[in-house]
Scaffold this motif. Structure first.
Motif, PDB file in Angstrom:
ATOM      1  N   LEU A 409       0.544  -0.868   0.389  1.00 43.75           N
ATOM      2  CA  LEU A 409      -0.157   0.307  -0.519  1.00 43.75           C
ATOM      3  C   LEU A 409       0.705   1.156  -0.429  1.00 43.75           C
ATOM      4  CD1 LEU A 409      -2.569  -1.087   2.974  1.00 43.75           C
ATOM      5  CD2 LEU A 409      -3.204  -1.531   0.281  1.00 43.75           C
ATOM      6  N   ASN A 410       0.220   2.122  -0.677  1.00 43.04           N
ATOM      7  CA  ASN A 410       0.904   3.727  -0.230  1.00 43.04           C
ATOM      8  C   ASN A 410       1.505   3.490  -1.507  1.00 43.04           C
ATOM      9  OD1 ASN A 410      -1.196   4.668   1.395  1.00 43.04           O
ATOM     10  ND2 ASN A 410       0.180   3.489   2.929  1.00 43.04           N
ATOM     11  N   THR A 411       2.028   2.700  -2.327  1.00 45.00           N
ATOM     12  CA  THR A 411       3.309   3.062  -2.774  1.00 45.00           C
ATOM     13  C   THR A 411       2.890   4.064  -4.670  1.00 45.00           C
ATOM     14  OG1 THR A 411       3.358   1.430  -4.201  1.00 45.00           O
ATOM     15  CG2 THR A 411       4.356   0.841  -1.760  1.00 45.00           C
ATOM     16  N   ARG A 412       3.912   4.915  -5.420  1.00 47.88           N
ATOM     17  CA  ARG A 412       3.975   5.139  -6.415  1.00 47.88           C
ATOM     18  C   ARG A 412       4.904   4.457  -6.823  1.00 47.88           C
ATOM     19  NH1 ARG A 412       3.805  11.380  -5.416  1.00 47.88           N
ATOM     20  NH2 ARG A 412       2.295  10.549  -3.083  1.00 47.88           N
ATOM     21  N   PRO A 413       4.772   4.879  -8.763  1.00 47.54           N
ATOM     22  CA  PRO A 413       5.742   4.603  -9.484  1.00 47.54           C
ATOM     23  C   PRO A 413       7.038   5.374  -9.338  1.00 47.54           C
ATOM     24  CG  PRO A 413       3.171   5.068 -10.741  1.00 47.54           C
ATOM     25  CD  PRO A 413       3.582   5.204  -8.763  1.00 47.54           C
ATOM     26  N   THR A 414       8.206   4.927  -9.970  1.00 48.14           N
ATOM     27  CA  THR A 414       9.495   5.763  -9.841  1.00 48.14           C
ATOM     28  C   THR A 414       9.788   6.573 -10.808  1.00 48.14           C
ATOM     29  OG1 THR A 414      10.243   3.813 -11.498  1.00 48.14           O
ATOM     30  CG2 THR A 414      10.473   2.897  -8.733  1.00 48.14           C
ATOM     31  N   HIS A 415       8.646   6.809 -11.936  1.00 46.22           N
ATOM     32  CA  HIS A 415       8.715   7.530 -13.025  1.00 46.22           C
ATOM     33  C   HIS A 415       7.862   8.023 -13.470  1.00 46.22           C
ATOM     34  CE1 HIS A 415      12.724   4.927 -13.340  1.00 46.22           C
ATOM     35  NE2 HIS A 415      12.714   6.255 -14.502  1.00 46.22           N
ATOM     36  N   ALA A 416       8.344   9.708 -13.804  1.00 43.32           N
ATOM     37  CA  ALA A 416       6.388   9.559 -14.306  1.00 43.32           C
ATOM     38  C   ALA A 416       5.681   8.695 -15.396  1.00 43.32           C
ATOM     39  CB  ALA A 416       6.684  11.225 -15.024  1.00 43.32           C
ATOM     40  N   LEU A 417       4.644   8.778 -15.955  1.00 45.79           N
ATOM     41  CA  LEU A 417       3.996   7.997 -16.446  1.00 45.79           C
ATOM     42  C   LEU A 417       4.346   7.873 -18.186  1.00 45.79           C
ATOM     43  CD1 LEU A 417       0.237   7.871 -15.410  1.00 45.79           C
ATOM     44  CD2 LEU A 417       2.679   6.158 -14.821  1.00 45.79           C
ATOM     45  N   ALA A 418       4.659   9.246 -18.601  1.00 45.00           N
ATOM     46  CA  ALA A 418       5.643   8.755 -19.904  1.00 45.00           C
ATOM     47  C   ALA A 418       6.812   8.993 -19.950  1.00 45.00           C
ATOM     48  CB  ALA A 418       5.601  10.903 -20.489  1.00 45.00           C
ATOM     49  N   PHE A 480       2.265  -7.002 -15.107  1.00 46.90           N
ATOM     50  CA  PHE A 480       3.150  -5.697 -15.830  1.00 46.90           C
ATOM     51  C   PHE A 480       4.110  -5.379 -15.232  1.00 46.90           C
ATOM     52  CE2 PHE A 480       1.858  -5.089 -20.662  1.00 46.90           C
ATOM     53  CZ  PHE A 480       0.958  -6.978 -20.745  1.00 46.90           C
ATOM     54  N   GLN A 481       5.437  -6.196 -15.264  1.00 45.93           N
ATOM     55  CA  GLN A 481       6.732  -5.046 -14.196  1.00 45.93           C
ATOM     56  C   GLN A 481       7.699  -4.955 -15.493  1.00 45.93           C
ATOM     57  OE1 GLN A 481       8.219  -7.331 -11.095  1.00 45.93           O
ATOM     58  NE2 GLN A 481       9.549  -6.127 -10.728  1.00 45.93           N
ATOM     59  N   PHE A 482       7.491  -2.933 -14.761  1.00 43.11           N
ATOM     60  CA  PHE A 482       8.762  -2.238 -16.004  1.00 43.11           C
ATOM     61  C   PHE A 482       9.939  -2.478 -14.870  1.00 43.11           C
ATOM     62  CE2 PHE A 482       4.017  -0.384 -17.132  1.00 43.11           C
ATOM     63  CZ  PHE A 482       4.237  -0.574 -18.519  1.00 43.11           C
ATOM     64  N   HIS A 483      10.798  -2.008 -15.488  1.00 45.50           N
ATOM     65  CA  HIS A 483      12.564  -2.846 -15.013  1.00 45.50           C
ATOM     66  C   HIS A 483      12.952  -0.797 -15.750  1.00 45.50           C
ATOM     67  CE1 HIS A 483      11.500  -6.281 -13.867  1.00 45.50           C
ATOM     68  NE2 HIS A 483      11.184  -6.943 -15.076  1.00 45.50           N
ATOM     69  N   MET A 484      14.223  -0.240 -14.877  1.00 50.55           N
ATOM     70  CA  MET A 484      14.840   0.106 -15.039  1.00 50.55           C
ATOM     71  C   MET A 484      16.419   0.030 -15.604  1.00 50.55           C
ATOM     72  SD  MET A 484      15.102   2.723 -12.293  1.00 50.55           S
ATOM     73  CE  MET A 484      13.492   2.737 -10.744  1.00 50.55           C
ATOM     74  N   ASN A 485      17.271   0.789 -16.333  1.00 48.07           N
ATOM     75  CA  ASN A 485      18.440   0.272 -16.786  1.00 48.07           C
ATOM     76  C   ASN A 485      19.305   0.836 -15.503  1.00 48.07           C
ATOM     77  OD1 ASN A 485      18.802   3.254 -17.492  1.00 48.07           O
ATOM     78  ND2 ASN A 485      19.053   2.316 -19.778  1.00 48.07           N
ATOM     79  N   THR A 486      21.073   0.853 -15.906  1.00 45.49           N
ATOM     80  CA  THR A 486      21.183   1.301 -14.298  1.00 45.49           C
ATOM     81  C   THR A 486      22.020   2.930 -15.039  1.00 45.49           C
ATOM     82  OG1 THR A 486      23.092   0.893 -15.823  1.00 45.49           O
ATOM     83  CG2 THR A 486      23.246  -0.929 -14.625  1.00 45.49           C
ATOM     84  N   GLU A 487      21.411   3.362 -15.985  1.00 46.45           N
ATOM     85  CA  GLU A 487      21.408   5.177 -15.835  1.00 46.45           C
ATOM     86  C   GLU A 487      19.785   5.850 -15.334  1.00 46.45           C
ATOM     87  OE1 GLU A 487      21.870   3.131 -19.168  1.00 46.45           O
ATOM     88  OE2 GLU A 487      23.854   3.711 -17.870  1.00 46.45           O
ATOM     89  N   GLY A 488      18.846   4.495 -14.468  1.00 45.71           N
ATOM     90  CA  GLY A 488      17.745   5.399 -14.013  1.00 45.71           C
ATOM     91  C   GLY A 488      16.782   5.262 -14.932  1.00 45.71           C
ATOM     92  N   ASN A 489      17.263   5.221 -16.484  1.00 41.91           N
ATOM     93  CA  ASN A 489      15.716   5.240 -17.302  1.00 41.91           C
ATOM     94  C   ASN A 489      14.905   4.086 -17.247  1.00 41.91           C
ATOM     95  OD1 ASN A 489      16.454   8.132 -17.898  1.00 41.91           O
ATOM     96  ND2 ASN A 489      18.342   6.736 -19.181  1.00 41.91           N
TER      97      ASN A 489
END
Length: 601
Positions: A409-418, A480-489
């Motif tokens: 609970l009470n979590t949010r995405p790490t990035h802006a949706l765009a 669906f699980q999104f993943h980021m690279n070492t640059e944070g993208n």
């Protein structure tokens, strides 16, 4: 137009009066049992035919082929038969072997050189016999063709090398539609004719299956065809759009009627002959009806101790049904279900076609009629199945409740949706478009749209979007699980599209932003890096990067002053502008760090 939904109470069951009735004493008091199935399973309609030796002894339509227009089902109504198509495809291979155009025991790539598998040892080992009996080691991978349809069969073939196996060749039965596609393509290669032409010439024409078709478009040209339906909210019958399966045709695209399918079953009952003409090689018929692969132990249960063993032949499931050898295959495709069955030693066949999605009716009708035809004591198959469905619903509800209880609970995405938007691709499946619409994240597939509702962190749950009804808020257990690279993208997303494997990784490619040739000119120039000078230049509408000692890189515009390297994942450029909008430098963004370069001059 908004589809009209009918509740059970609004359905008037229609029994087609012109149907062929039974003179056979083995079929008595039949129709009351069959009529009851329409009500119990909220089915719009179905057709059934019963064959004995070389004759159709019973055929009839129940309910409606078009519920809205109250058009009745008849024995001549065309339905999608789905995977009942497979027996035709493997039979084609059997006839070509007799003609010495191929051998089912040589590696399949011998006849289709463009065919490859996940590993070289698989390519060298897998034969047509393995494909015909579902023992290649590949799991279903059905999402690849169903959610990511391709325009050509060759395009689907190119995906197979990227499909991971879950067993060794010949080790395990695993149903796979792609392997029947390959059989059809091998037949095309061997004959110089399409799969459709081969099936028509070798089977449809001699069997007088004049109205059977290979596409929904052709089926709809007929005056008597069925619309497909499903059941929503356990009680509402809803019309479904057709699913055009042409490219995967050899695995399941045939449309037919019980009258015409009866001729196909008569052929099998009579050892491959129809009206004294041999259509199927005798040896092939025997092999196709013989156990080529064990499916499971097929151990009998307490309720039905005389139904046991579970094997597969060539395009046919095999079982012992209450002391009788049974050969059958089912079929399912959006809005339709089918069953083709025969008892070779009893010379009895049963064909059931219904315009209900994922329906129990073909199995229930088959069992009810088989008991009568074989002189067996009746079993309440309908009651047993209804109880099993209720039990399954309770179990599914528990699974969903458990999945939701795991939510943080009470979590949010790490990035802006765009920043999640982009094209995500897997070479064994295809591409899907993730995009933002009205402050929400959606994914677009070839045959539909899904809303990605935030679950927790960078994990989202897909919800189906109906063009008329809107978002179905009843979530399943898929994530669906999104993943980021070492640059944070955001770099990729993983989805459990194949249940027997770990989640599949789809790599992100940022969406291209259209840029005019004149605008690209502002980026041209030389950029100083420590010890080296990089060059950026435009050719027409494309911008390129050249670093001495490396190949020329094409740049793809992804945003304001940002470009990615088209051929290299994880590398991008971000140009810098001053207050006068003049480009002063660029940052090279790479997995091993960011490197800033100043523009010369």
């Amino acid at each position: 137009m908004r589809p009209i939904l009918f509740c059970l109470a609004g359905i008037i069951l229609f029994l087609q009066c012109s149907a062929q009735t039974a003179n056979d004493p083995r079929i008595v008091a039949l129709e009351a049992d069959l009529e009851k199935l329409l009500a119990d399973w909220k089915a719009p309609g179905f057709a059934v035919a019963v064959v004995s030796k070389d004759k159709v002894i019973y055929s009839k339509g129940f309910g409606y082929r078009d519920l809205e227009k109250k058009l009745p089902v008849t024995p001549q109504t065309l339905f999608a038969i789905g995977s009942c198509t497979k027996a035709f495809t493997s039979a084609l291979i059997g006839t070509l072997e007799k003609e010495q155009k191929l051998s089912i025991d040589k590696p399949a790539y011998t006849y289709l050189p463009s065919l490859g598998f996940f590993r070289t040892d698989m390519t060298n080992a897998i034969t047509l016999r393995d494909m015909m009996s579902h023992r290649t080691g590949l799991p279903r991978h059905d999402v690849s063709w169903y959610l990511f349809p391709a325009s050509t069969r060759d395009s689907l073939l190119q995906r197979i090398p990227y499909m991971e196996p879950t067993a060794g060749v010949k080790d395990k039965f695993q149903y796979n539609n792609f392997m029947f596609l390959v059989q059809g393509m091998i037949a095309e290669k061997a004959t110089g004719k399409t799969w459709e032409q081969n099936i028509k010439e070798k089977f449809f024409q001699p069997l007088q299956m004049k109205r059977s078709t290979f596409s929904i478009a052709d089926m709809k040209k007929d005056a008597n065809y069925a619309s497909g339906y499903g059941v929503v909210k356990d009680s509402i019958i809803k019309k479904l759009p057709y699913y055009e399966i042409n490219t995967m045709g050899p695995a399941g695209s045939i449309n037919s009627s019980v009258d015409e399918m009866s001729n196909w079953v008569i052929t099998w009952i009579n050892g491959g002959k129809y009206k004294q003409q041999e259509l199927l090689p005798t040896n092939y018929v025997k092999d196709a009806m013989s156990s080529q692969m064990i499916i499971s132990s097929g151990f009998p249960d307490k309720e039905t101790p005389d139904v046991h063993f579970s094997n597969y032949g060539f395009g046919w499931f095999l079982a012992s049904y209450r002391g009788h050898y049974r050969v059958d295959h089912g079929g399912n495709i959006d809005g339709f279900s089918a069953g083709t069955t025969f008892f070779p030693t009893d010379s009895i066949g049963i064909i059931v076609l219904t315009n209900q999605n994922g329906s129990a009716i073909p199995t229930l009708v088959r069992n009810i009629i088989a008991d009568k035809m074989l002189g067996l004591e009746a079993i309440d198959w309908n009651g047993i199945r209804l109880k099993a469905v209720e039990k399954s619903k309770a179990a599914q509800a528990g699974t969903k409740a458990t999945a939701r209880s795991n939510k943080k609970l009470n979590t949010r995405p790490t990035h802006a949706l765009a920043e999640y938007a982009g094209i995500y691709s897997h070479p064994g499946y295809g591409s899907m478009n993730v995009y933002v619409k009205k402050d929400s994240l959606f994914v677009k597939l070839a045959n539909g749209e899904m809303y990605l509702r935030h679950f927790h962190y960078d994990i989202f749950e897909p919800l189906n979007v109906d063009p008329v009804e809107g978002v179905d808020t009843t979530a399943g257990v898929m994530r669906f699980q999104f993943h980021m690279n070492t640059e944070g993208n955001i770099h990729s997303l993983t989805v459990p599209f194949e249940a027997t494997l770990k989640p599949l990784e789809f790599t992100r490619k940022p969406k291209e932003v259209p840029v005019t040739a004149s605008k690209l000119k502002i980026y041209e120039g030389e950029y100083e890096l420590p010890g080296v000078t990089a060059k950026v230049y435009a050719k027409g509408n494309i911008l390129y990067l050249f670093v001495p000692g490396q190949p020329e890189y094409e740049l793809t515009p992804t945003g304001e002053h940002t470009f990615s390297l088209k051929a290299v994942s994880g590398f991008s450029l971000e140009f810098h502008a001053d207050e006068k909008k003049q480009i002063t430098g660029v940052t090279f963004i790479q997995p091993n760090g960011n490197f800033k370069a100043t523009r010369k001059g």
